[in-house]
Motif scaffolding. Structure first.
Motif, PDB file in Angstrom:
ATOM      1  N   GLN A 292       0.819  -1.213   0.000  1.00 48.71           N
ATOM      2  CA  GLN A 292       0.000   0.000   0.000  1.00 48.71           C
ATOM      3  C   GLN A 292       0.855   1.267   0.000  1.00 48.71           C
ATOM      4  O   GLN A 292       0.325   2.372  -0.160  1.00 48.71           O
ATOM      5  CB  GLN A 292      -0.937  -0.005   1.211  1.00 48.71           C
ATOM      6  CG  GLN A 292      -2.036  -1.048   1.126  1.00 48.71           C
ATOM      7  CD  GLN A 292      -2.946  -1.046   2.344  1.00 48.71           C
ATOM      8  OE1 GLN A 292      -2.789  -0.213   3.249  1.00 48.71           O
ATOM      9  NE2 GLN A 292      -3.890  -1.965   2.380  1.00 48.71           N
ATOM     10  N   TRP A 293       2.187   1.111   0.157  1.00 51.54           N
ATOM     11  CA  TRP A 293       3.095   2.251   0.128  1.00 51.54           C
ATOM     12  C   TRP A 293       3.705   2.478  -1.258  1.00 51.54           C
ATOM     13  O   TRP A 293       4.744   3.125  -1.396  1.00 51.54           O
ATOM     14  CB  TRP A 293       4.189   2.075   1.175  1.00 51.54           C
ATOM     15  CG  TRP A 293       3.630   2.296   2.558  1.00 51.54           C
ATOM     16  CD1 TRP A 293       3.026   1.389   3.350  1.00 51.54           C
ATOM     17  CD2 TRP A 293       3.589   3.540   3.258  1.00 51.54           C
ATOM     18  NE1 TRP A 293       2.599   1.969   4.513  1.00 51.54           N
ATOM     19  CE2 TRP A 293       2.935   3.313   4.494  1.00 51.54           C
ATOM     20  CE3 TRP A 293       4.022   4.838   2.976  1.00 51.54           C
ATOM     21  CZ2 TRP A 293       2.712   4.307   5.430  1.00 51.54           C
ATOM     22  CZ3 TRP A 293       3.811   5.839   3.916  1.00 51.54           C
ATOM     23  CH2 TRP A 293       3.157   5.578   5.116  1.00 51.54           C
ATOM     24  N   ALA A 325       5.833  10.236  -0.919  1.00 54.76           N
ATOM     25  CA  ALA A 325       4.663  10.961  -1.426  1.00 54.76           C
ATOM     26  C   ALA A 325       3.407  10.561  -0.644  1.00 54.76           C
ATOM     27  O   ALA A 325       2.565  11.410  -0.315  1.00 54.76           O
ATOM     28  CB  ALA A 325       4.480  10.674  -2.918  1.00 54.76           C
ATOM     29  N   ILE A 326       3.271   9.266  -0.340  1.00 56.76           N
ATOM     30  CA  ILE A 326       2.110   8.796   0.434  1.00 56.76           C
ATOM     31  C   ILE A 326       2.180   9.335   1.857  1.00 56.76           C
ATOM     32  O   ILE A 326       1.166   9.741   2.441  1.00 56.76           O
ATOM     33  CB  ILE A 326       2.058   7.259   0.419  1.00 56.76           C
ATOM     34  CG1 ILE A 326       1.780   6.753  -1.003  1.00 56.76           C
ATOM     35  CG2 ILE A 326       1.010   6.732   1.397  1.00 56.76           C
ATOM     36  CD1 ILE A 326       1.887   5.254  -1.160  1.00 56.76           C
ATOM     37  N   TYR A 336       1.572   0.974   8.624  1.00 52.69           N
ATOM     38  CA  TYR A 336       2.346   2.200   8.465  1.00 52.69           C
ATOM     39  C   TYR A 336       3.749   2.021   9.039  1.00 52.69           C
ATOM     40  O   TYR A 336       4.012   1.125   9.839  1.00 52.69           O
ATOM     41  CB  TYR A 336       1.642   3.376   9.154  1.00 52.69           C
ATOM     42  CG  TYR A 336       1.693   3.323  10.667  1.00 52.69           C
ATOM     43  CD1 TYR A 336       2.630   4.056  11.380  1.00 52.69           C
ATOM     44  CD2 TYR A 336       0.809   2.530  11.391  1.00 52.69           C
ATOM     45  CE1 TYR A 336       2.699   4.003  12.763  1.00 52.69           C
ATOM     46  CE2 TYR A 336       0.859   2.467  12.775  1.00 52.69           C
ATOM     47  CZ  TYR A 336       1.803   3.204  13.456  1.00 52.69           C
ATOM     48  OH  TYR A 336       1.875   3.140  14.822  1.00 52.69           O
ATOM     49  N   TRP A 337       4.658   2.919   8.622  1.00 48.99           N
ATOM     50  CA  TRP A 337       6.043   2.907   9.102  1.00 48.99           C
ATOM     51  C   TRP A 337       6.208   3.968  10.185  1.00 48.99           C
ATOM     52  O   TRP A 337       5.860   5.129   9.979  1.00 48.99           O
ATOM     53  CB  TRP A 337       7.016   3.184   7.956  1.00 48.99           C
ATOM     54  CG  TRP A 337       7.007   2.101   6.918  1.00 48.99           C
ATOM     55  CD1 TRP A 337       6.244   2.062   5.787  1.00 48.99           C
ATOM     56  CD2 TRP A 337       7.783   0.908   6.937  1.00 48.99           C
ATOM     57  NE1 TRP A 337       6.501   0.906   5.092  1.00 48.99           N
ATOM     58  CE2 TRP A 337       7.442   0.172   5.776  1.00 48.99           C
ATOM     59  CE3 TRP A 337       8.735   0.365   7.803  1.00 48.99           C
ATOM     60  CZ2 TRP A 337       8.013  -1.055   5.467  1.00 48.99           C
ATOM     61  CZ3 TRP A 337       9.311  -0.850   7.506  1.00 48.99           C
ATOM     62  CH2 TRP A 337       8.945  -1.549   6.348  1.00 48.99           C
ATOM     63  N   ARG A 338       6.678   3.554  11.327  1.00 48.57           N
ATOM     64  CA  ARG A 338       6.824   4.469  12.460  1.00 48.57           C
ATOM     65  C   ARG A 338       7.874   5.545  12.204  1.00 48.57           C
ATOM     66  O   ARG A 338       8.729   5.422  11.343  1.00 48.57           O
ATOM     67  CB  ARG A 338       7.231   3.687  13.717  1.00 48.57           C
ATOM     68  CG  ARG A 338       6.117   2.892  14.359  1.00 48.57           C
ATOM     69  CD  ARG A 338       6.577   2.332  15.676  1.00 48.57           C
ATOM     70  NE  ARG A 338       7.080   3.372  16.567  1.00 48.57           N
ATOM     71  CZ  ARG A 338       7.654   3.140  17.750  1.00 48.57           C
ATOM     72  NH1 ARG A 338       7.817   1.903  18.161  1.00 48.57           N
ATOM     73  NH2 ARG A 338       8.084   4.145  18.496  1.00 48.57           N
ATOM     74  N   ASP A 339       7.808   6.582  13.026  1.00 49.20           N
ATOM     75  CA  ASP A 339       8.839   7.637  13.079  1.00 49.20           C
ATOM     76  C   ASP A 339       9.104   8.240  11.707  1.00 49.20           C
ATOM     77  O   ASP A 339      10.261   8.396  11.281  1.00 49.20           O
ATOM     78  CB  ASP A 339      10.144   7.080  13.672  1.00 49.20           C
ATOM     79  CG  ASP A 339       9.932   6.459  15.047  1.00 49.20           C
ATOM     80  OD1 ASP A 339       9.056   6.939  15.781  1.00 49.20           O
ATOM     81  OD2 ASP A 339      10.642   5.479  15.357  1.00 49.20           O
TER      82      ASP A 339
END
Length: 651
Positions: A292-293, A325-326, A336-339
């Motif tokens: 999704q990224w 961009a996302i 999702y990716w943290r930090d």
């Protein structure tokens, strides 16, 4: 034999059904050698228990919460009088009558006190079904007796005895109290042995769920508190509140295929689950979340002996540009990716999805839904609820691969059942404890959720007959779960998992209980019996006593959670046991030194001292009463004792 005038209303109804054949509850099952279960139970002699400190584990407080009993389960159920009507959930996995797992003692029909295991009933025994029913029926009857009015029975079974077990339960519990028949997916791939006699591959088993009183039973989630919801917020442009959720779970040692790296599109770094953990969702689902990224992932085997990693296919620069961009757009994907892209891959858990519980369904299989933030009343696919091989792997990791079991229920299946039908401070009873899955599930759930559930496990355990499961397999699994000990595939063990803050008492069923047996006990044996018999129902959650180290006091042997002391005037069967003024002065001094509150609870054979600050328990009468005996009416073959609680009898 009681007269009709002495029978209760329930006993009269049972007698009418038995003698007149009147059908008061729909279809009834009949079989050779059928005997009403209450008649069998009435003939079973309760047994004393002896706590084995060497086989117990944990602090006194932790040991008081949980109990593992070594002994024949019908005798144990009859002997556990203090738990009768106090159990919230009976969760058990009895023998399935497969031709390899069910033993039957032919002498048991005439003498239900005979503890012999008997021989394995082979699959070609023409009476195997009636033997199984005769064995199970009185035990099911006692399981119902152990339940609270709103309590629930959840019993595992496969297709071999499903229909007969269902009819027995309909008769004992009543068809109207059937909550459901759970169909759970024990395997997720077909077997290759389907042939002329086996037309379909069996991939499911069943859990029959009955309430003692369906109007009082609960199958729902506890309400979420405000504190639980405060961790939900908005860290991006998502209009719905969410909280960080973990995509990993414990079990890396048993789920090796779920331990692999994923590549970050922001840094190109390969990121692994933390030590001892593994990915908790299927690879294809994790891959879909990663993609999704804005990039495509593929499997890559680094030839390092580990499962293939999920790496970015194509240009890392393009992948980074798409991901940034996302990230800048504001509303991030569910995974999702943290930090700001620099940290690990996590999951957004939405408050709207977890605020209200999800109603359990009757098929626990491959269902699609968002990952919850906690194990609550939802249905899981086999990766989450486990399957048969998962159970075997879990047991092998806890006690070693040579445990000898061929079928073990997965831990997560039992955890789910417990969460749905046992309140957070409830009691779980398993009369067929086997490898101890139910006890392990209770302890792990308490650790995960902060609950205070307790367990009572019963396992036959006959070391001299080659069946030492209670003290070896069952106990070893509980010890490994508590200490964090795990076994590798090579057979070595180490403390490699998170320890659990729990403990248990190991107790053995002893000889038949009667007045003479009680009066023959030595001091430490008497203390064991007092600790076993004590049960404070008004404070059921913490109704056990905390035993003090042996030899530290002359009379004081335990304290209650309310700060009251329990004292014993007893130095063996051949010594005087009298609560007199001298004994009281010594007791009062011990109580003062320990800062104990009144009244003082004193056990003795005779009392010549009375006062408002003393609660006297006469030996053996009060002990037998606490165990469910009533010597005044001569139950279980006991002889009424003379009144020894007065000055005249002492003289």
């Amino acid at each position: 034999m009681k007269k009709y005038s002495e029978l209760s209303r329930e006993e009269l109804i049972r007698l009418l059904i038995e003698r007149d054949g009147e059908d008061l509850g729909g279809i009834r099952i009949t079989y050779p050698g059928q005997t009403p279960p209450w008649q069998i139970v009435r003939r079973v002699s309760p047994r004393a228990q002896r706590i084995d400190p060497k086989l117990s584990l944990g602090t006194e407080e932790q040991q008081a919460s949980n109990l593992l009993i070594e002994g024949e389960n019908l005798q144990a159920l009859v002997s556990l009088y203090k738990y009768r009507g106090q159990v919230d959930l009976v969760l058990t996995d009895p023998p399935y009558n497969t031709g390899t797992d069910f033993r039957y003692n032919d002498r048991w029909d005439s003498d239900p006190n005979d503890p012999d295991l008997g021989k394995i009933v082979p699959a070609d025994d023409g009476s195997r079904h009636s033997k199984w029913i005769r064995f199970m029926t009185p035990r099911l009857w006692m399981m119902k007796e152990m339940l609270r009015p709103g309590g629930v029975l959840a019993i595992c079974i496969d297709h071999r005895e499903l229909f007969r077990l269902g009819m027995i339960l309909d008769e004992i519990f009543g068809e109207a109290n059937r909550i459901g028949i759970i169909n759970w997916q024990k395997t997720y791939s077909p077997k290759n042995n389907v042939g002329a006699k086996t037309h379909v591959s069996t991939s499911t088993e069943y859990v029959l769920v009955y309430a003692k009183n369906i109007d009082r039973a609960k199958t729902e989630l506890l309400p979420r508190s405000a504190a639980m919801n405060q961790r939900y917020g908005n860290w991006d442009e998502d209009p719905d509140s969410w909280a960080p959720g973990d995509l990993t779970g414990r079990g890396a040692d048993t789920h090796w295929g779920q331990v692999y790296a994923v590549q970050s599109p922001f840094t190109g770094e390969l990121m692994w689950p933390s030590e001892g953990r593994c990915w908790a969702i299927e690879r294809k689902k994790l891959k879909a979340l990663l993609e999704q990224w804005g990039c495509t992932y593929t499997n890559k085997d680094f030839k390092d002996g580990r499962a293939p990693a999920l790496v970015i296919k194509g240009s890392l620069d393009k992948a980074k540009s798409a991901a940034e961009a996302i990230l800048a757009a504001g509303k991030w994907p569910v995974g999702y990716w943290r930090d700001g892209g620099k940290g690990h891959f996590r999951l957004k858990v939405y408050l709207k999805d977890v605020k209200k519980g999800i109603v359990p369904v009757s098929y626990w299989g491959d269902e699609e839904f968002e990952e919850p933030d906690a194990i609550e009343s939802v249905s899981w696919d086999h990766e989450q609820s486990g399957h048969s091989q998962t159970g075997l792997n879990e047991l092998g990791a806890l006690v070693g691969k040579d445990h000898g079991f061929t079928t073990v229920k997965p831990l997560k299946l039992f955890k789910k059942i417990i969460q749905i039908w046992c309140p957070p401070r409830g009691v779980v009873l398993d009369p067929f404890a086997g490898s101890g899955t139910s006890g392990h599930a209770v302890m792990e759930l308490n650790e995960d959720t902060g609950a205070e559930r307790r367990f009572v496990l019963i396992e036959q355990g006959r070391p001299e007959r080659g069946d030492p499961y209670a003290r070896t397999l069952t106990r070893d699994r509980l010890e490994s779960a508590i200490t964090g000990r795990r076994f590798s595939k090579s057979g070595g063990s180490s403390i490699s998992a998170m320890p659990l803050r729990a403990g248990f008492r190991f107790s053995r069923l002893m000889s038949k209980v009667d007045a003479g047996a009680v009066l023959a006990l030595e001091r430490e044996e008497m203390i064991d019996l007092l600790l076993t018999s004590h049960w404070d129902q008004p404070t059921r959650a913490d109704g056990h006593l905390r035993r003090l180290p042996a030899g530290t006091h002359r009379h004081l042997f335990a304290k209650s959670t309310r700060g009251e002391g329990f004292f014993l005037v007893w130095n063996g069967p051949d010594q005087p046991s009298v609560l007199n003024r001298d004994a009281f002065r010594a007791i009062a001094a011990e109580a003062q030194a320990e800062g104990l509150a009144q009244p003082f609870h004193v056990y003795a054979r005779i009392s010549t001292y009375g006062g408002p600050n003393v609660e006297f328990y006469q030996i053996p009468t009060r002990i037998l009463e606490k165990l469910g005996f009533n010597e005044a009416v001569g139950l279980y073959g006991t002889t009424p004792e003379p009144n020894e609680g007065s000055e005249e009898s002492a003289a």
